[in-house]
Write a protein that holds these residues in place. Structure first.
Motif, PDB file in Angstrom:
ATOM      1  N   ASN A  16       0.627  -1.254   0.242  1.00  0.00           N
ATOM      2  CA  ASN A  16      -0.089  -0.154  -0.082  1.00  0.00           C
ATOM      3  C   ASN A  16       0.906   1.357   0.063  1.00  0.00           C
ATOM      4  O   ASN A  16       0.923   1.936   0.886  1.00  0.00           O
ATOM      5  CB  ASN A  16      -0.922  -0.050   1.171  1.00  0.00           C
ATOM      6  CG  ASN A  16      -1.969  -0.966   1.245  1.00  0.00           C
ATOM      7  OD1 ASN A  16      -2.153  -1.795   0.195  1.00  0.00           O
ATOM      8  ND2 ASN A  16      -2.431  -1.437   2.422  1.00  0.00           N
TER       9      ASN A  16
ATOM     10  N   GLN B  79       1.839   6.994  -1.762  1.00  0.00           N
ATOM     11  CA  GLN B  79       1.172   8.088  -2.752  1.00  0.00           C
ATOM     12  C   GLN B  79      -0.214   7.653  -3.008  1.00  0.00           C
ATOM     13  O   GLN B  79      -1.137   8.502  -3.321  1.00  0.00           O
ATOM     14  CB  GLN B  79       2.075   7.881  -3.906  1.00  0.00           C
ATOM     15  CG  GLN B  79       3.455   8.646  -3.495  1.00  0.00           C
ATOM     16  CD  GLN B  79       4.454   7.701  -3.010  1.00  0.00           C
ATOM     17  OE1 GLN B  79       4.070   6.385  -2.898  1.00  0.00           O
ATOM     18  NE2 GLN B  79       5.664   7.883  -2.934  1.00  0.00           N
ATOM     19  N   ILE B  80      -0.655   6.304  -3.085  1.00  0.00           N
ATOM     20  CA  ILE B  80      -1.620   5.992  -3.475  1.00  0.00           C
ATOM     21  C   ILE B  80      -2.780   6.322  -2.467  1.00  0.00           C
ATOM     22  O   ILE B  80      -4.058   6.673  -2.627  1.00  0.00           O
ATOM     23  CB  ILE B  80      -1.811   4.409  -3.986  1.00  0.00           C
ATOM     24  CG1 ILE B  80      -0.795   4.082  -5.157  1.00  0.00           C
ATOM     25  CG2 ILE B  80      -3.078   3.959  -4.279  1.00  0.00           C
ATOM     26  CD1 ILE B  80      -1.232   4.885  -6.279  1.00  0.00           C
TER      27      ILE B  80
ATOM     28  N   PHE C 280      -3.515   9.821  -2.260  1.00  0.00           N
ATOM     29  CA  PHE C 280      -4.287  10.105  -3.455  1.00  0.00           C
ATOM     30  C   PHE C 280      -5.922   9.997  -3.241  1.00  0.00           C
ATOM     31  O   PHE C 280      -6.724  10.471  -3.463  1.00  0.00           O
ATOM     32  CB  PHE C 280      -3.838   9.217  -4.884  1.00  0.00           C
ATOM     33  CG  PHE C 280      -4.747   9.417  -6.103  1.00  0.00           C
ATOM     34  CD1 PHE C 280      -4.923  10.901  -6.614  1.00  0.00           C
ATOM     35  CD2 PHE C 280      -5.516   8.679  -6.305  1.00  0.00           C
ATOM     36  CE1 PHE C 280      -5.628  10.989  -7.641  1.00  0.00           C
ATOM     37  CE2 PHE C 280      -6.694   8.775  -7.448  1.00  0.00           C
ATOM     38  CZ  PHE C 280      -6.520  10.109  -8.061  1.00  0.00           C
ATOM     39  N   SER C 281      -6.028   8.581  -2.540  1.00  0.00           N
ATOM     40  CA  SER C 281      -7.240   7.949  -2.279  1.00  0.00           C
ATOM     41  C   SER C 281      -8.081   9.133  -1.328  1.00  0.00           C
ATOM     42  O   SER C 281      -9.212   9.452  -1.335  1.00  0.00           O
ATOM     43  CB  SER C 281      -7.359   6.838  -1.623  1.00  0.00           C
ATOM     44  OG  SER C 281      -6.922   5.980  -2.845  1.00  0.00           O
TER      45      SER C 281
ATOM     46  N   ALA D  14     -13.388   5.793  -8.791  1.00  0.00           N
ATOM     47  CA  ALA D  14     -12.125   5.951  -8.385  1.00  0.00           C
ATOM     48  C   ALA D  14     -11.458   4.618  -7.534  1.00  0.00           C
ATOM     49  O   ALA D  14     -10.460   4.310  -7.699  1.00  0.00           O
ATOM     50  CB  ALA D  14     -12.217   7.050  -7.403  1.00  0.00           C
TER      51      ALA D  14
ATOM     52  N   ILE E  35     -10.144   2.100 -10.179  1.00  0.00           N
ATOM     53  CA  ILE E  35      -8.893   2.537 -10.780  1.00  0.00           C
ATOM     54  C   ILE E  35      -7.834   2.447  -9.718  1.00  0.00           C
ATOM     55  O   ILE E  35      -6.669   1.923 -10.293  1.00  0.00           O
ATOM     56  CB  ILE E  35      -9.077   4.092 -11.315  1.00  0.00           C
ATOM     57  CG1 ILE E  35     -10.096   4.419 -12.407  1.00  0.00           C
ATOM     58  CG2 ILE E  35      -7.826   4.563 -11.583  1.00  0.00           C
ATOM     59  CD1 ILE E  35     -10.495   5.358 -13.079  1.00  0.00           C
ATOM     60  N   ASN E  36      -8.067   2.799  -8.567  1.00  0.00           N
ATOM     61  CA  ASN E  36      -6.923   2.801  -7.494  1.00  0.00           C
ATOM     62  C   ASN E  36      -6.796   1.286  -7.142  1.00  0.00           C
ATOM     63  O   ASN E  36      -5.790   0.926  -6.543  1.00  0.00           O
ATOM     64  CB  ASN E  36      -7.188   3.803  -6.314  1.00  0.00           C
ATOM     65  CG  ASN E  36      -6.901   4.972  -6.924  1.00  0.00           C
ATOM     66  OD1 ASN E  36      -6.076   5.538  -7.422  1.00  0.00           O
ATOM     67  ND2 ASN E  36      -8.066   6.022  -6.641  1.00  0.00           N
TER      68      ASN E  36
ATOM     69  N   PHE F 288      -3.455  -0.563  -7.730  1.00  0.00           N
ATOM     70  CA  PHE F 288      -2.268   0.028  -7.010  1.00  0.00           C
ATOM     71  C   PHE F 288      -2.390   0.006  -5.774  1.00  0.00           C
ATOM     72  O   PHE F 288      -1.203  -0.195  -5.011  1.00  0.00           O
ATOM     73  CB  PHE F 288      -2.405   1.732  -7.462  1.00  0.00           C
ATOM     74  CG  PHE F 288      -2.232   1.877  -8.946  1.00  0.00           C
ATOM     75  CD1 PHE F 288      -1.067   1.792  -9.502  1.00  0.00           C
ATOM     76  CD2 PHE F 288      -3.279   2.274  -9.667  1.00  0.00           C
ATOM     77  CE1 PHE F 288      -0.999   2.124 -10.876  1.00  0.00           C
ATOM     78  CE2 PHE F 288      -3.058   2.616 -11.056  1.00  0.00           C
ATOM     79  CZ  PHE F 288      -1.978   2.520 -11.467  1.00  0.00           C
ATOM     80  N   LEU F 289      -3.387  -0.304  -5.001  1.00  0.00           N
ATOM     81  CA  LEU F 289      -3.484  -0.449  -3.395  1.00  0.00           C
ATOM     82  C   LEU F 289      -3.012  -1.923  -3.359  1.00  0.00           C
ATOM     83  O   LEU F 289      -2.461  -2.160  -2.180  1.00  0.00           O
ATOM     84  CB  LEU F 289      -4.587  -0.335  -3.016  1.00  0.00           C
ATOM     85  CG  LEU F 289      -5.334   1.010  -2.974  1.00  0.00           C
ATOM     86  CD1 LEU F 289      -6.977   1.215  -2.674  1.00  0.00           C
ATOM     87  CD2 LEU F 289      -4.454   2.010  -1.980  1.00  0.00           C
TER      88      LEU F 289
END
Length: 170
Positions: free
Chosen positions: A9, A12-13, A16-17, A45, A48-49, A52-53
């Motif tokens: 995790n 940055q992600i 952003f969330s 959202a 999309i995330n 990355f998480l």
């Protein structure tokens, strides 16, 4: 083989969330979004995330061939960042807290700021080298990862995160 996950995790992600959530709440407060639109924005959202998480960074050891390599994984699929590298003859592992410098942009009044990382270092007959850095603030996770590696390699572990160094049992 041993797989050690040392970073999950990305900060940055997560940041952003949180910013996206705050922005949606502000827009909802001012009446720009309706409830149905807000649900749709949150769903998009999150979709999309989500990948990355779930990205993890790790290191993989092969004791039989005396090698290691770094990887990133998502949904348990590994993407190797490095090829197999030879692991030297290990006498012991050391975990210590290192002070790092981060330089500021030119527009800022101060030149640099400091942050800390935990480093796992291998000591052998000829000296030492940094195996990898755990760039997190949680000492417990750094100790957990270093204990796993020391136990797998069957070597002692030195905790050098404080002024008084001590040996940790694995």
């Amino acid at each position: 083989m041993l797989n050690v996950i040392y970073d999950k995790n990305s900060k940055q992600i997560i940041t952003f969330s949180v910013v996206l959530l705050a922005l949606c709440l502000i827009l909802l407060f001012f009446g720009i979004f309706r409830n149905e639109t807000l649900c749709l924005v949150f769903a998009i959202a999150i979709l999309i995330n989500l990948p990355f998480l779930l990205i993890e960074k790790g290191i993989e050891f092969d004791k039989k061939n005396n090698e290691y390599r770094m990887f990133r994984s998502i949904f348990n699929l590994k993407f190797y960042q490095t090829n197999w590298q030879t692991l030297p003859n290990v006498q012991y592992l050391s975990l210590f807290k290192a002070k790092k410098t981060q330089y500021a942009p030119e527009e800022v009044n101060y030149n640099y700021s400091y942050f800390y990382v935990y480093e796992i270092t291998i000591f052998n007959d000829y000296g030492h080298f940094i195996l990898f850095q755990i760039e997190i603030n949680h000492l417990n996770h750094a100790i957990f990862c270093s204990k796993q590696i020391a136990k797998y390699l069957q070597v002692p572990l030195l905790d050098a995160t404080t002024f008084e160094h001590k040996w940790i049992t694995t």
